[in-house]
Design an enzyme around this catalytic site. Sequence first.
Site, PDB file in Angstrom:
ATOM      1  N   SER A  21       0.832  -1.203   0.000  1.00  0.00           N
ATOM      2  CA  SER A  21       0.000   0.000   0.000  1.00  0.00           C
ATOM      3  C   SER A  21       0.869   1.258   0.000  1.00  0.00           C
ATOM      4  CB  SER A  21      -0.914   0.023   1.228  1.00  0.00           C
ATOM      5  OG  SER A  21      -1.755  -1.098   1.242  1.00  0.00           O
ATOM      6  N   ARG A  46       0.798   7.774   6.437  1.00  0.00           N
ATOM      7  CA  ARG A  46      -0.139   6.943   7.204  1.00  0.00           C
ATOM      8  C   ARG A  46      -1.548   7.556   7.213  1.00  0.00           C
ATOM      9  NH1 ARG A  46       0.146   2.281   9.621  1.00  0.00           N
ATOM     10  NH2 ARG A  46       2.357   2.225   9.106  1.00  0.00           N
ATOM     11  N   HIS A  49      -2.929   6.493   3.967  1.00  0.00           N
ATOM     12  CA  HIS A  49      -3.195   5.051   4.043  1.00  0.00           C
ATOM     13  C   HIS A  49      -4.515   4.770   4.759  1.00  0.00           C
ATOM     14  CE1 HIS A  49      -2.512   1.057   6.102  1.00  0.00           C
ATOM     15  NE2 HIS A  49      -2.246   0.737   4.863  1.00  0.00           N
TER      16      HIS A  49
END
Lengths: 222, 222
Positions: A21, A46, A49
């Site tokens: 990812s 993050r 994500h």
Amino acid sequence: MSATTLGTLEHVKPGDIETRSFEIIVEELRQRGISLDPATAPVIMRAIHTTADFDYAENLLFSPGAMQAGVEALKAGASVVTDTTMAQSGINKRALARLGGEALNFIRDPEVMQEAHEKGITRSAVAMEKAASLGRPLIYAVGNAPTALVQLRELIDKGMATPPALIIGVPVGFVNVTESKELIMELENVPWIVARGRKGGSNVAAAIVNALLYVATDNVRE
Amino acid sequence: MSATTLGTLEHVKPGDIETRSFEIIVEELRQRGISLDPATAPVIMRAIHTTADFDYAENLLFSPGAMQAGVEALKAGASVVTDTTMAQSGINKRALARLGGEALNFIRDPEVMQEAHEKGITRSAVAMEKAASLGRPLIYAVGNAPTALVQLRELIDKGMATPPALIIGVPVGFVNVTESKELIMELENVPWIVARGRKGGSNVAAAIVNALLYVATDNVRE
């Protein structure tokens, strides 16, 4: 199951999905002509994500040294206080505990509930006051309530005995959210990470805490 | 606090913030030329409220009768099973309990953890199997793990004794997420609400459950 659709699934082991990812996120940022500062990239990556929303590449802002302040505080065993149980739930509490910290939340504290009711203000705001009264260095992670950020700003202006080690100011919403974040971004002596504008959320608050935790623990996961 | 910045805060009572937020969302949707189907609007509005991301006005798709199926199941006391503790945490458990339901999560169930470890598959996938084995009508709310949706599709294709009352398929991410949602959207005999594409999240899963709960309880909050 239809073989056609099943055939479109990529074969990636559970433990490798995150790595893959992040590779995709890096590649798409490149295609969009965005290059991240390596110091703050772990937090921004993050957040993307967690939301699949590339707006976080642009709206996440950091006071000078905010990353380092957060990482150092966690390494020194600081606890994290959140404004929702959902943000608390999303924090990697095992990684936090390894460093000596806890994920705190006072939203269901009976005293907090009583005081909020009596004063007609939000539990989130009173919960920040309660956290501040502990007199411990804390990371304040606010993903929901702009009133929590306003309360923190007022406490800081009055002179907190133990100022925040870091404020993560990422409430989401349409009423006073943008303004509450600007109040935090005016602070010069308290480090902050803010998602400018309306976007954010409990998930984003937890993701930012986790990103700091993974930097603090050299990305060693259990 | 600087009077200038403080002066920009809107004076809205805690209980009125949500109403005001929804007014702003309606107005902005109008400006964007988007008019929502009144039947599905409560879910879409709440997803936007939770994320400040208007993409949910376009990417949230509903199988015919999905709203009604979800609302009727909740009214009949159905429980909700989530793939993360974060989604479980975000669900209004008081409203759910008033209707007789619970927010279930098996991600930390020792049997689930053991089986996932042995088979090298995700705990989320095994947790769905565990939920299915209860033999009760459930709403499956998946905000994180595409593998949970793939597992549900496989269980349905094999013939579940008690099929899902509703699948809320809103995992977020970059690997197999879009594909896992398409697998659910192929289902014709199980109602589904899906956030097509990459976006979604535990917060969105919880928001959709809560929107259904508020419809089911005529928006009476405690």
